[in-house]
Design an enzyme around this catalytic site. Structure first.
Site, PDB file in Angstrom:
ATOM      1  N   ASP A 109      47.476  51.210  53.996  1.00  0.00           N
ATOM      2  CA  ASP A 109      48.447  51.277  55.077  1.00  0.00           C
ATOM      3  C   ASP A 109      49.796  50.946  54.462  1.00  0.00           C
ATOM      4  O   ASP A 109      49.901  50.031  53.640  1.00  0.00           O
ATOM      5  CB  ASP A 109      48.113  50.301  56.209  1.00  0.00           C
ATOM      6  N   SER A 110      50.813  51.707  54.845  1.00  0.00           N
ATOM      7  CA  SER A 110      52.100  51.498  54.194  1.00  0.00           C
ATOM      8  C   SER A 110      53.228  51.700  55.183  1.00  0.00           C
ATOM      9  O   SER A 110      53.032  52.254  56.263  1.00  0.00           O
ATOM     10  CB  SER A 110      52.240  52.471  53.030  1.00  0.00           C
TER      11      SER A 110
HETATM   12  P1  IMP Z   1      50.581  55.485  56.705  1.00  0.00           P
HETATM   13  O1  IMP Z   1      50.425  54.506  55.586  1.00  0.00           O
HETATM   14  O2  IMP Z   1      49.935  56.789  56.409  1.00  0.00           O
HETATM   15  O3  IMP Z   1      50.247  54.892  58.038  1.00  0.00           O
HETATM   16  O4  IMP Z   1      52.116  55.897  56.748  1.00  0.00           O
HETATM   17  C1  IMP Z   1      53.131  55.056  57.137  1.00  0.00           C
HETATM   18  C2  IMP Z   1      54.460  55.739  57.239  1.00  0.00           C
HETATM   19  O5  IMP Z   1      55.332  55.041  56.351  1.00  0.00           O
HETATM   20  C3  IMP Z   1      54.548  57.206  56.791  1.00  0.00           C
HETATM   21  O6  IMP Z   1      54.380  58.101  57.821  1.00  0.00           O
HETATM   22  C4  IMP Z   1      55.978  57.307  56.297  1.00  0.00           C
HETATM   23  O7  IMP Z   1      56.845  57.501  57.388  1.00  0.00           O
HETATM   24  C5  IMP Z   1      56.219  55.922  55.731  1.00  0.00           C
HETATM   25  N1  IMP Z   1      55.967  55.892  54.289  1.00  0.00           N
HETATM   26  C6  IMP Z   1      54.899  55.354  53.635  1.00  0.00           C
HETATM   27  N2  IMP Z   1      55.026  55.508  52.303  1.00  0.00           N
HETATM   28  C7  IMP Z   1      56.194  56.171  52.120  1.00  0.00           C
HETATM   29  C8  IMP Z   1      56.889  56.631  50.960  1.00  0.00           C
HETATM   30  O8  IMP Z   1      56.453  56.510  49.808  1.00  0.00           O
HETATM   31  N3  IMP Z   1      58.069  57.245  51.194  1.00  0.00           N
HETATM   32  C9  IMP Z   1      58.602  57.429  52.421  1.00  0.00           C
HETATM   33  N4  IMP Z   1      58.000  57.044  53.536  1.00  0.00           N
HETATM   34  C10 IMP Z   1      56.801  56.403  53.386  1.00  0.00           C
END
Ligand code: IMP
Length: 199
Positions: free
Chosen positions: A74-75
Site C-alpha cells: 500500500d502506498s
Molecule cells: P495503491 O498503493 O495502489 O493503493 O496506490 C496509492 C496511490 O498513491 C496511487 O493511486 C497513486 O495515486 C499514488 N502513488 C503511489 N505510488 C506512487 C508513485 O510512485 N508515484 C506517484 N503516485 C504514486
C-alpha cells in the site's frame, strides 16, 4: 539451504494491477518463487488508517482466500501542511491523476512549507494468518509549485525528490526505482525474503 528439488513457493500478489505484478516478478526473479496475481473479482476494502495496516489487511485476506503466501503493498503521498493528506486516500483523492494533482496544488496554495513524503508498505502473510514480513520504505520530498516531467504516473510530476531537486516524473525509470519509496521498501524486504525462502 534449498536444493534444486525443493518445490517452488507460490506468492500471490494482492492486487489486480498488472504493473505491480510485473514489478514484483522482476524483483523476485532470482528467487525460487512463483509470483501470481490474486483471483479475479476479489477485492479487499482498504479500511486501515495507515499504509502498513492496509498492506496487512490485503495480505491476510488474500492468503486466507488462496491458501498461499500473499504479498501486498500500500502506498501514497503524505503532505505535512495538510496533516498527512492525501495519505491512505491518495488513490481516492479525485477521479483522475490530473484532478488529484490539481486538487493538491490548490490545497497547498496557502502554505509555504511544501514538505512531503511518499511511503510504501509491504507485507507478506501466510494462509494460517501469520505476518511473515513487514517493511515500510519512504522517500522525502517537496510538492512542486507546478507539474514537471513526463515519466511515471500518479503524483510523479509534482513530487520533487529532496536529494535531486527533480520530480519523480523527471527521473529515468531506473533512477526512480533506485530512490523511490517502492525501491526502498523492496530493498528492505530482500533480506527477509532470503531468510523465508532459505536461499
Ligand atoms: P495503491 O498503493 O495502489 O493503493 O496506490 C496509492 C496511490 O498513491 C496511487 O493511486 C497513486 O495515486 C499514488 N502513488 C503511489 N505510488 C506512487 C508513485 O510512485 N508515484 C506517484 N503516485 C504514486
Amino acid at each position: 539451504m534449498r536444493n534444486n528439488d525443493s518445490p517452488e513457493i507460490s506468492l500471490v500478489v494482492a492486487s489486480h494491477n498488472s504493473g505491480k505484478i510485473k514489478e514484483f516478478r522482476q524483483l523476485l526473479s532470482s528467487y525460487p518463487v512463483n509470483v501470481i496475481c490474486q483471483p479475479e473479482g476479489f477485492n479487499v476494502e482498504e479500511t486501515g488508517k495507515t499504509f502498513a495496516e492496509n498492506a496487512r489487511l490485503k495480505a491476510l485476506s488474500v492468503a486466507r482466500l488462496t491458501g498461499e503466501w500473499s504479498l501486498a503493498d500500500d502506498s501514497g503521498l503524505s503532505v505535512k501542511a495538510l496533516a498527512g493528506a492525501p495519505g491512505v486516500y491518495s488513490a481516492r483523492y479525485a477521479k483522475t491523476d490530473e484532478e488529484r494533482i490539481q486538487r493538491l496544488l490548490r490545497e497547498m496554495e496557502p502554505f509555504e512549507d511544501r514538505t512531503a513524503f511518499f511511503s510504501c508498505a509491504l507485507c507478506i502473510a501466510s494462509p494460517n494468518q501469520e505476518i511473515l514480513l513487514e517493511v515500510e520504505g519512504k522517500c522525502e520530498g517537496l510538492i512542486a509549485r507546478a507539474p514537471r516531467g513526463k515519466e511515471g504516473f500518479g503524483y510523479d510530476p509534482i513530487f520533487e525528490v529532496i536529494k535531486t531537486g527533480l520530480t519523480y516524473a523527471e527521473l529515468g525509470r531506473e533512477e526512480k526505482q533506485f530512490m523511490s519509496h517502492r525501491g526502498r521498501a523492496f530493498s528492505l524486504l530482500e533480506p527477509g525474503i532470503k531468510r523465508l525462502l532459505e536461499v
